[in-house]
Design a protein around this motif. Structure first.
Motif, PDB file in Angstrom:
ATOM      1  N   LEU A  37       0.830  -1.209   0.000  1.00  0.00           N
ATOM      2  CA  LEU A  37       0.000   0.000   0.000  1.00  0.00           C
ATOM      3  C   LEU A  37       0.865   1.260   0.000  1.00  0.00           C
ATOM      4  O   LEU A  37       0.555   2.231  -0.697  1.00  0.00           O
ATOM      5  CB  LEU A  37      -0.944  -0.004   1.206  1.00  0.00           C
ATOM      6  N   ARG A  78     -14.447  -9.314  -4.329  1.00  0.00           N
ATOM      7  CA  ARG A  78     -13.159  -9.205  -3.637  1.00  0.00           C
ATOM      8  C   ARG A  78     -12.062  -9.906  -4.454  1.00  0.00           C
ATOM      9  O   ARG A  78     -12.176 -11.086  -4.765  1.00  0.00           O
ATOM     10  CB  ARG A  78     -13.261  -9.873  -2.276  1.00  0.00           C
ATOM     11  N   GLY A  79     -11.020  -9.176  -4.801  1.00  0.00           N
ATOM     12  CA  GLY A  79      -9.892  -9.780  -5.511  1.00  0.00           C
ATOM     13  C   GLY A  79     -10.072  -9.901  -7.012  1.00  0.00           C
ATOM     14  O   GLY A  79      -9.204 -10.421  -7.701  1.00  0.00           O
ATOM     15  N   LEU A  80     -11.188  -9.365  -7.528  1.00  0.00           N
ATOM     16  CA  LEU A  80     -11.443  -9.516  -8.970  1.00  0.00           C
ATOM     17  C   LEU A  80     -10.509  -8.669  -9.819  1.00  0.00           C
ATOM     18  O   LEU A  80     -10.092  -9.085 -10.906  1.00  0.00           O
ATOM     19  CB  LEU A  80     -12.907  -9.128  -9.252  1.00  0.00           C
ATOM     20  N   SER A 129      -1.701   2.735  -9.048  1.00  0.00           N
ATOM     21  CA  SER A 129      -2.257   1.479  -8.518  1.00  0.00           C
ATOM     22  C   SER A 129      -1.615   0.240  -9.128  1.00  0.00           C
ATOM     23  O   SER A 129      -1.787  -0.862  -8.613  1.00  0.00           O
ATOM     24  CB  SER A 129      -3.766   1.437  -8.770  1.00  0.00           C
ATOM     25  N   THR A 130      -0.875   0.408 -10.224  1.00  0.00           N
ATOM     26  CA  THR A 130      -0.290  -0.769 -10.881  1.00  0.00           C
ATOM     27  C   THR A 130       1.104  -1.104 -10.339  1.00  0.00           C
ATOM     28  O   THR A 130       1.668  -2.141 -10.684  1.00  0.00           O
ATOM     29  CB  THR A 130      -0.197  -0.564 -12.414  1.00  0.00           C
ATOM     30  N   LYS A 178      -4.250   2.130  -1.906  1.00  0.00           N
ATOM     31  CA  LYS A 178      -4.182   1.042  -2.893  1.00  0.00           C
ATOM     32  C   LYS A 178      -4.333   1.571  -4.314  1.00  0.00           C
ATOM     33  O   LYS A 178      -3.682   1.072  -5.238  1.00  0.00           O
ATOM     34  CB  LYS A 178      -5.268   0.008  -2.580  1.00  0.00           C
ATOM     35  N   LEU A 179      -5.199   2.556  -4.503  1.00  0.00           N
ATOM     36  CA  LEU A 179      -5.382   3.118  -5.837  1.00  0.00           C
ATOM     37  C   LEU A 179      -4.334   4.183  -6.163  1.00  0.00           C
ATOM     38  O   LEU A 179      -4.267   4.660  -7.293  1.00  0.00           O
ATOM     39  CB  LEU A 179      -6.785   3.727  -5.972  1.00  0.00           C
ATOM     40  N   ILE A 201     -11.470 -15.527  -5.334  1.00  0.00           N
ATOM     41  CA  ILE A 201     -11.181 -15.249  -6.745  1.00  0.00           C
ATOM     42  C   ILE A 201      -9.677 -15.179  -6.957  1.00  0.00           C
ATOM     43  O   ILE A 201      -9.153 -15.653  -7.948  1.00  0.00           O
ATOM     44  CB  ILE A 201     -11.862 -13.916  -7.160  1.00  0.00           C
ATOM     45  N   ASN A 202      -8.972 -14.585  -5.995  1.00  0.00           N
ATOM     46  CA  ASN A 202      -7.529 -14.376  -6.114  1.00  0.00           C
ATOM     47  C   ASN A 202      -6.873 -14.645  -4.751  1.00  0.00           C
ATOM     48  O   ASN A 202      -6.697 -13.728  -3.943  1.00  0.00           O
ATOM     49  CB  ASN A 202      -7.272 -12.927  -6.574  1.00  0.00           C
ATOM     50  N   SER A 213      -6.207  -9.119   2.580  1.00  0.00           N
ATOM     51  CA  SER A 213      -7.346  -9.460   3.441  1.00  0.00           C
ATOM     52  C   SER A 213      -6.998 -10.370   4.613  1.00  0.00           C
ATOM     53  O   SER A 213      -7.634 -10.286   5.660  1.00  0.00           O
ATOM     54  CB  SER A 213      -8.449 -10.139   2.613  1.00  0.00           C
ATOM     55  N   GLU A 261      -7.137  -6.580  -9.507  1.00  0.00           N
ATOM     56  CA  GLU A 261      -5.969  -6.138  -8.736  1.00  0.00           C
ATOM     57  C   GLU A 261      -4.928  -5.495  -9.647  1.00  0.00           C
ATOM     58  O   GLU A 261      -4.737  -5.927 -10.783  1.00  0.00           O
ATOM     59  CB  GLU A 261      -5.325  -7.340  -8.020  1.00  0.00           C
ATOM     60  N   ASP A 262      -4.253  -4.489  -9.124  1.00  0.00           N
ATOM     61  CA  ASP A 262      -3.094  -3.902  -9.789  1.00  0.00           C
ATOM     62  C   ASP A 262      -3.425  -3.306 -11.148  1.00  0.00           C
ATOM     63  O   ASP A 262      -2.587  -3.315 -12.055  1.00  0.00           O
ATOM     64  CB  ASP A 262      -1.973  -4.944  -9.928  1.00  0.00           C
ATOM     65  N   VAL A 263      -4.671  -2.824 -11.296  1.00  0.00           N
ATOM     66  CA  VAL A 263      -5.053  -2.205 -12.568  1.00  0.00           C
ATOM     67  C   VAL A 263      -5.344  -0.727 -12.337  1.00  0.00           C
ATOM     68  O   VAL A 263      -5.519  -0.283 -11.205  1.00  0.00           O
ATOM     69  CB  VAL A 263      -6.302  -2.897 -13.176  1.00  0.00           C
ATOM     70  N   SER A 264      -5.394   0.041 -13.409  1.00  0.00           N
ATOM     71  CA  SER A 264      -5.727   1.459 -13.291  1.00  0.00           C
ATOM     72  C   SER A 264      -7.186   1.599 -12.872  1.00  0.00           C
ATOM     73  O   SER A 264      -7.978   0.661 -13.007  1.00  0.00           O
ATOM     74  CB  SER A 264      -5.521   2.154 -14.639  1.00  0.00           C
ATOM     75  N   LYS A 317       2.374   1.800  -3.568  1.00  0.00           N
ATOM     76  CA  LYS A 317       1.387   2.317  -4.528  1.00  0.00           C
ATOM     77  C   LYS A 317       1.096   3.788  -4.231  1.00  0.00           C
ATOM     78  O   LYS A 317       0.971   4.611  -5.135  1.00  0.00           O
ATOM     79  CB  LYS A 317       0.087   1.489  -4.449  1.00  0.00           C
ATOM     80  N   ASN A 376     -10.671  -4.510  -0.488  1.00  0.00           N
ATOM     81  CA  ASN A 376     -10.493  -5.935  -0.158  1.00  0.00           C
ATOM     82  C   ASN A 376     -11.046  -6.368   1.191  1.00  0.00           C
ATOM     83  O   ASN A 376     -11.182  -7.566   1.426  1.00  0.00           O
ATOM     84  CB  ASN A 376      -9.024  -6.360  -0.268  1.00  0.00           C
TER      85      ASN A 376
END
Lengths: 442, 442
Positions: free
Chosen positions: A318, B76-78, A327-328, B276-277, A378-379, A387, B80-83, A321, B305
């Motif tokens: 965190l 949750r977790g769908l 965020s990437t 995170k973002l 999911i991940n 989490s 991650e690490d994207v813009s 980022k 999350n």
């Protein structure tokens, strides 16, 4: 014949930019090492085997804490919301001056109880009265890389005592204990003292664990006093010819990173401490781009309040980022690479720890995945980072020995530890002149 | 005669710069409110009383989540690490377009299970199909302030549907449910639409929950398109004449803060999402100096999350100290003031929630203090902020009803929730064209 079977776990794996889970695996442990990994129940198990029923829990490498002051767990919550100066001078050093070796033992055992419950199997500790910390690690069943902190004003005789500690404990406790030298920091020693430490480390064939460039101010003072950065001083005094853990190293110059490139030196990164002290978060991409290993650390509980590596992993991701405003940055697989392989490299155990793979040491943590807070799955890797909580740690194995099972400590009597700590704090709180510590009853 | 006795707890208290613990207290609950607090066992208890044995646990106000999208716990977790753009367009909105009201119900119940286990008794939720979220809150026993999100492109007819929702649910579930209007944000509506929302809210006598100034970019676009900041647009359209929850409001200008001063508006602060973002942490001293209430929030689990307010409290303190570069910023008592009284004010329930005091609603969370990670108890308030985990929550009481006891949910069948969510995710993951979601088996 194997000694231990971990039956039906999901193994978390990471390589470069990829993280994934191998579902339903059996892990066979032979002595202190992982012997084999196969799909669950695909091999017959001999009758006299110790079996850990993993029940679909997530298996990860035993977590590693690359820099701590474990006995300072005694002082959790003692000095809050104060400046770094007040933290040292008004709180920590006055109480430390009254610590007995027995206090250190019980403080270390309290911290190890917390770490084992949080899935941590190995700690690089840096404190004093280190025979007691070594004894605590031997008793608790943890792996430990131990360095006795020494200041220049304590003199050469004190350094020699820490060398004796190295000789007494090297390789003890079934090989779980490694002992190094621990000059406190460039700012609390002198170039001559560091040179002597480097020479003694070479003669003993051991590494050096030291604080370096923790704050911008430390770097400024070093340049003012010596004309070189603290990292450059480590180079000039020969410290960097030894394997080295550089605690914090949060303010390296570009030239410092060039110095560290190719050395057997890694950085112990403790983001919760940096956030809490307001001392600044370094951009870890600079280290990784320079090929310098970075591992996770908690520092002492007197500054960071916990010895929880999962929490530091979350804080690391965190804060990176946030620092980048992107965020990437620090994606899941890269974060796991720091927590697992990076930390193992910082401990100079890159081929023994950091992966759940045949041939590696059997340091394994099993984490429950059935809580509402980690559902849906999911991940699973993102769930671990964002989490999961230390309280989800169910089973901990170190050196092939089970230290925690179904959340219960097998090697430490927690009630006894709390009684001993309470008793000792009652005494310590009386003996600090003008600084009586208020202690709530246990 | 009282209905419920919480026997022998330590009550955490905070006022201004002070935080302390009243040891060994009994809390008497009469119906939905706290009737009396006395030293433990100092009053005889009638035989037919429901007794919660607190055993020295720490009693704090039921935690409040001032801004969430609870049903998004499904995701949750769908992503991650994207813009932020990819997060919305490639992941969240495609799956949301396939959600049924029943999916929303089970997603809400999953999120409420997580929140109750984490000591959260009240949530301000902002989503769609809100009848389902209201039903979930009614079933789970939580307190909820609910707003049906509406975009300008959905039109006036849709807004009227959300007004009908307000009328259907206002004050339902023994008074636990409050219903407001929820225009999504200035950037997804128009000034005319906001004006209409403000007028309808006035006619209904309710408040407005909306996103505002989440990112620097949103403020820039608002100035470009309308010549005013998003906060100024809320003023100009009459929104700020209503009680209002301003979700995020991370980029207010000084003029915006002057606008908000004296209004019935509070800011829902969700630092884990901002970290995170990488969207930036606002300096909360600016809001507090301007007299604007700030409360804690989780946002949705698809971005943060977790729905864990203790974690957000820790992130809030650490990120403020980091931002200021000063360890003395956001001290313990001030942090508790935001988590407790601040959050209650943001929810417009400042006289009913946020303190464990006679006359207040009986929303109380009991936290275990016996873990190694919160020992010793030199500073229980600092332990809560820096060391406690959601897993330490033992008992949760909302509106005088016990929702969690000894860590066990009394109102939600977690196994059923997980089965329903798994079944629905299997369907949802099939129905996103070109975006099948990988789901690990439960």
């Amino acid at each position: 014949m194997p000694d231990l079977l971990i039956h039906d776990c999901d193994i978390l794996r990471n390589e470069g930019d990829r993280a994934w889970v191998d579902l339903h695996q059996d892990i066979w442990v032979d002595g202190v090492r992982i012997k084999d990994i196969q799909p669950a129940s695909s091999m017959p198990s001999p009758g006299n085997l110790r079996i850990v029923e993993a029940g679909g829990r997530l298996a990860i490498p035993g977590l590693m804490n690359t820099h701590a002051h474990v006995p300072m767990t005694l002082f959790r919550g003692l000095a809050e919301d104060v400046s770094v100066e007040a933290w040292f001078n008004d709180y920590i050093w006055p109480v430390e001056s009254n610590l007995t070796p027995e206090d250190v033992y019980w403080g270390a055992l309290l911290g190890m109880a917390e770490m084992i419950e949080a899935g941590v199997t190995c700690v690089a500790d840096h404190y004093f009265a280190m025979d007691q910390v070594a004894q605590a690690a031997a008793d608790a069943g943890m792996r430990a890389l131990l360095a006795w902190a020494v200041f220049a004003h304590e003199g050469e005789a004190k350094l020699e005592q820490t060398c004796k500690f190295v000789q007494r404990w090297q390789g003890k406790a079934d090989g779980r204990i490694t002992a190094w030298l621990g000059p406190h920091a460039p700012y609390t020693t002198t170039p001559d003292f560091l040179r002597l430490c480097a020479r003694r480390a070479q003669e003993l064939g051991v590494g050096i664990h030291t604080h370096v460039s923790e704050t911008a101010e430390q770097v400024r003072l070093s340049l003012e006093q010596y004309g070189v950065t603290p990292v450059r001083m480590l180079l000039d005094t020969g410290i960097l010819e030894r394997p080295a853990i550089l605690a914090h190293c949060a303010y390296p110059s570009d030239a410092d990173l060039e110095i560290l490139h190719g050395k057997r030196a890694g950085v112990a990164h403790a983001p919760k401490t940096y956030l809490k002290l307001g001392s600044g978060i370094p951009d870890l991409r600079r280290y990784l781009n320079a090929g310098i290993p970075v591992g996770l650390a908690t520092d002492g509980a007197a500054s960071s309040n916990t010895l929880d590596i999962l929490e530091q992993l979350r804080m690391m991701v965190l804060s990176q980022k946030n620092l980048a405003g992107d965020s990437t940055v620090m994606p899941v697989a890269k974060a796991l690479g720091i927590a697992f392989q990076g930390s193992a490299q910082v401990l100079q155990m890159g081929s023994d720890l950091g992966e759940v793979t045949p041939g590696r040491l059997a340091d394994i943590t099993l984490i429950r995945q059935d809580g509402a807070h980690v559902f849906p799955r999911i991940n699973p890797a993102a769930n671990l980072i964002y989490s999961s909580r230390a309280a989800d740690v169910d089973t901990v194995i170190c050196n092939g020995q089970v230290l925690l099972e179904n959340g219960q400590l097998l090697t430490i009597d927690k009630a006894q530890v709390k009684r001993e700590v309470s008793r000792r704090l009652a005494r310590l709180s009386q003996r600090v002149p003008g600084n009586r510590i208020a202690i709530y009853p246990a």
